[in-house]
Design a protein around this motif. Structure first.
Motif, PDB file in Angstrom:
ATOM      1  N   ASP A   1     -31.619  55.336 107.067  1.00 29.08           N
ATOM      2  CA  ASP A   1     -30.316  55.838 106.616  1.00 29.08           C
ATOM      3  C   ASP A   1     -29.813  56.905 107.580  1.00 29.08           C
ATOM      4  O   ASP A   1     -30.597  57.551 108.286  1.00 29.08           O
ATOM      5  CB  ASP A   1     -30.421  56.426 105.206  1.00 29.08           C
ATOM      6  CG  ASP A   1     -29.054  56.538 104.537  1.00 29.08           C
ATOM      7  OD1 ASP A   1     -28.104  55.858 104.975  1.00 29.08           O
ATOM      8  OD2 ASP A   1     -28.932  57.312 103.564  1.00 29.08           O
TER       9      ASP A   1
ATOM     10  N   HIS B   1     -26.507  59.954 107.623  1.00 32.48           N
ATOM     11  CA  HIS B   1     -25.319  60.575 107.026  1.00 32.48           C
ATOM     12  C   HIS B   1     -24.824  61.677 107.949  1.00 32.48           C
ATOM     13  O   HIS B   1     -25.585  62.211 108.767  1.00 32.48           O
ATOM     14  CB  HIS B   1     -25.633  61.160 105.641  1.00 32.48           C
ATOM     15  CG  HIS B   1     -25.599  60.142 104.542  1.00 32.48           C
ATOM     16  ND1 HIS B   1     -24.555  60.014 103.665  1.00 32.48           N
ATOM     17  CD2 HIS B   1     -26.489  59.197 104.197  1.00 32.48           C
ATOM     18  CE1 HIS B   1     -24.805  59.027 102.815  1.00 32.48           C
ATOM     19  NE2 HIS B   1     -25.980  58.514 103.111  1.00 32.48           N
TER      20      HIS B   1
ATOM     21  N   HIS C   1     -32.833  57.896 100.167  1.00 34.74           N
ATOM     22  CA  HIS C   1     -32.177  56.598 100.414  1.00 34.74           C
ATOM     23  C   HIS C   1     -33.056  55.672 101.251  1.00 34.74           C
ATOM     24  O   HIS C   1     -33.159  54.477 100.970  1.00 34.74           O
ATOM     25  CB  HIS C   1     -30.830  56.800 101.116  1.00 34.74           C
ATOM     26  CG  HIS C   1     -29.807  57.483 100.255  1.00 34.74           C
ATOM     27  ND1 HIS C   1     -28.512  57.708 100.684  1.00 34.74           N
ATOM     28  CD2 HIS C   1     -29.873  57.984  99.002  1.00 34.74           C
ATOM     29  CE1 HIS C   1     -27.838  58.344  99.719  1.00 34.74           C
ATOM     30  NE2 HIS C   1     -28.644  58.517  98.701  1.00 34.74           N
TER      31      HIS C   1
HETATM   32 MG    MG Z   1     -27.391  57.159 102.267  1.00 29.56          MG
END
Ligand code: MG
Ligand code: C5P
Length: 168
Positions: A15, A17, A49
């Motif tokens: 993941d 971000h 995540h």
């Molecule tokens: Mg995420």
């Protein structure tokens, strides 16, 4: 949904971000003091995540966005450890339990090593595991690329599942 396809299953997750001011930095359910935090629809916990996706991958049950669409107002600012908990319950329902989790957070700063054990404890508690089954590692990006410039942070995870003894 019982899978019963093989005694062991492997899964991986990743993941990324964006890092912005005025958001808390939450990793594995632990808030780490930082001038910048992760931006996203949920609490943007990249570590939760990545591990959630690794578990979903191991049971071949889609990905986090399939189960928790980021267009759904129910998941706005939600604690991502709930996603992780749900993935664990799907693994249990599929007839598997977690052997171990290994993960890496790639973040330029702040230093995270003092938070390793609190994060491991929080993740283990949520996944109903021993702390020794959960590994969390940290890397910088050597000041290179978007992670190195402090614009983003990434997490990677792998998980190994084994069939529960009573599954046949
Ligand atoms: Mg995420
Ligand atoms: O990225 P680099 O190899 O320089 O990281 C060296 C060590 O620094 C890592 O093994 C990790 O223990 C620690 N680290 C940290 N917090 C970060 C990045 C790295 O504690 N954000």
């Amino acid at each position: 949904m019982r899978l019963r396809i093989g005694p062991i299953r492997i899964g991986q997750g990743w993941d990324v971000h964006r890092l912005i001011e005025a958001r808390p930095l939450i990793l594995g359910g632990v808030t780490v003091p930082s001038p910048k935090g992760l931006d996203g629809h949920s609490d943007a916990d990249i570590l939760a995540h990545a591990i959630t996706d690794a578990i979903l991958g191991a049971i071949a049950n889609g990905d986090i966005g399939l189960h928790f669409p980021n267009t759904d107002p129910r998941w706005k600012d939600v604690d991502s450890m709930r996603f992780l908990e749900h993935a664990c319950s799907l693994a249990t329902a599929a007839g598997y339990r977690i052997v171990n989790v290994d993960s890496t957070v790639i973040l330029e700063k702040p230093k995270l090593k003092d938070y390793r054990d609190p994060i491991r404890q929080k993740l283990a508690g949520t996944m109903n595991l021993e702390v020794s089954q959960v590994s969390v590692k940290f890397k910088t990006a050597e000041e290179r690329g978007p992670v190195g410039r402090g614009e983003t942070a990434e997490a990677q995870a792998v998980v190994l599942l084994e069939a529960t003894p009573d599954s046949n």
